[in-house]
Design an enzyme around this catalytic site. Structure first.
Site, PDB file in Angstrom:
ATOM      1  N   CYS A   1      -1.177   3.763  -6.307  1.00  0.00           N
ATOM      2  CA  CYS A   1      -2.055   3.160  -5.302  1.00  0.00           C
ATOM      3  C   CYS A   1      -2.254   1.741  -5.794  1.00  0.00           C
ATOM      4  CB  CYS A   1      -3.388   3.898  -5.236  1.00  0.00           C
ATOM      5  SG  CYS A   1      -4.669   2.984  -4.327  1.00  0.00           S
TER       6      CYS A   1
ATOM      7  N   CYS B   1       0.861  -1.170   0.000  1.00  0.00           N
ATOM      8  CA  CYS B   1       0.000   0.000   0.000  1.00  0.00           C
ATOM      9  C   CYS B   1       0.907   1.231   0.000  1.00  0.00           C
ATOM     10  CB  CYS B   1      -0.863  -0.023   1.263  1.00  0.00           C
ATOM     11  SG  CYS B   1      -1.821   1.477   1.522  1.00  0.00           S
TER      12      CYS B   1
HETATM   13  N1  DGL Z   1      -4.041   0.543  -1.706  1.00  0.00           N
HETATM   14  C1  DGL Z   1      -3.711   1.743  -1.038  1.00  0.00           C
HETATM   15  C2  DGL Z   1      -2.514   2.453  -1.667  1.00  0.00           C
HETATM   16  O1  DGL Z   1      -1.723   1.832  -2.356  1.00  0.00           O
HETATM   17  C3  DGL Z   1      -4.767   2.752  -0.672  1.00  0.00           C
HETATM   18  C4  DGL Z   1      -6.203   2.501  -0.862  1.00  0.00           C
HETATM   19  C5  DGL Z   1      -7.039   3.295   0.132  1.00  0.00           C
HETATM   20  O2  DGL Z   1      -7.228   2.797   1.234  1.00  0.00           O
HETATM   21  O3  DGL Z   1      -7.466   4.417  -0.197  1.00  0.00           O
HETATM   22  O4  DGL Z   1      -2.316   3.613  -1.460  1.00  0.00           O
END
Ligand code: DGL
Length: 266
Positions: A191, A76
């Site tokens: 993301c 993430c």
């Molecule tokens: N998957 C997460 C990232 O790479 C964020 C998604 C979220 O919770 O908004 O930033």
């Protein structure tokens, strides 16, 4: 309690980590995986930074104490940018691999010199991202595009729910910049949820671009840091844990399709 000492732990607020996991499985097929999904905290985009950082540190305190994995992959961008340094400092016995915007790679490969970074608002406004641009892309024009909604749409889309295509289009279009006859040629997917939307992104692209997804690079990095196993790997069972009990059937089915067994709350 199960012995997770040979497991590679993946962490994300939702299903975003599955893209990196897919690559990691190819490179490290024998290792068991644990996938911790902070569904209680999802979406991370709108969180206040300090609160989210404290949440992540507290969660990892419990997760590491309970599962003692071999390696942790923060799949993430938002969590990595906010807390990776603090996690490494707080838990020095564990190797952590983070996921941060692939600005350096984009700057190296762009031909037009125009790149865009699409990410959550936390990632876009954080100094870490600005520093990556100053350090590695000062010769480029970098368009930063914050989206509050795309991660949620990626969750819906993967669950087979309807998504609002007009909203996706309007969140995406600022990535397409034209300057002095030159055009954006790389969009950094900063993301981990967004690679699941690239089929839709392609339809709305104003011109062809490369969608830069660092999943494979992160998996390679994880393999390179994998400590030698403390014992022989005996069972290979991939388990998914959540932070909140409201888990819909579609997500359980999705994880099952990815070979994960629902294992309960963290
Ligand atoms: N998957 C997460 C990232 O790479 C964020 C998604 C979220 O919770 O908004 O930033």
């Amino acid at each position: 309690m199960k012995d997770h000492s040979q497991a590679i732990l993946f962490f994300d607020s939702g299903i975003g980590g599955l893209g990196i996991l897919r690559e990691a499985r190819i490179l490290m097929p024998k290792h068991p995986f644990i996938y911790v999904i902070d569904n209680e905290g999802f979406p991370y985009g709108p969180w206040k930074e300090d609160k989210l950082r404290i949440r992540l540190l507290t969660l990892f305190y419990h997760i590491l104490k309970k599962y003692e994995p071999l390696l942790c992959v923060i799949a993430c961008n938002t969590a990595s940018i906010l807390a990776l340094d603090d996690l490494r400092a707080a838990f020095p016995d564990y190797p952590f691999i983070g996921t941060v915007p692939a600005i350096k790679v984009a700057a190296k490969h762009t031909r037009s010199g125009l790149i865009s970074v699409l990410a959550t608002p936390v990632t876009i406004r954080h100094a870490y991202t600005k520093n990556l641009i100053v350090s590695f892309a000062s010769q480029c024009f970098v368009q930063l595009v914050a989206s509050e909604k795309l991660a949620g749409y990626a969750e819906d889309y993967l669950r087979g729910k309807r998504v609002d295509l007009d909203v996706i289009r309007s969140e995406l279009l600022p990535c397409f910049v034209e300057e002095n006859g030159k055009y954006t040629d790389i969009v950094v997917l900063a993301c981990t949820h967004y690679p699941f939307l690239t089929n839709i992104f392609r339809k709305f692209a104003l011109w062809p671009v490369d969608w830069l997804d660092p999943a494979e690079a992160i998996a390679r990095r994880a393999r390179s840091l994998l400590p030698t196993c403390r014992n022989k790997i005996e069972t290979k069972e991939d388990l998914a844990y959540f932070t909140a009990s409201q888990i819909d059937f579609a997500i359980k089915r999705l994880l099952h399709d990815y070979g994960f067994k629902y294992a309960g709350l963290v």
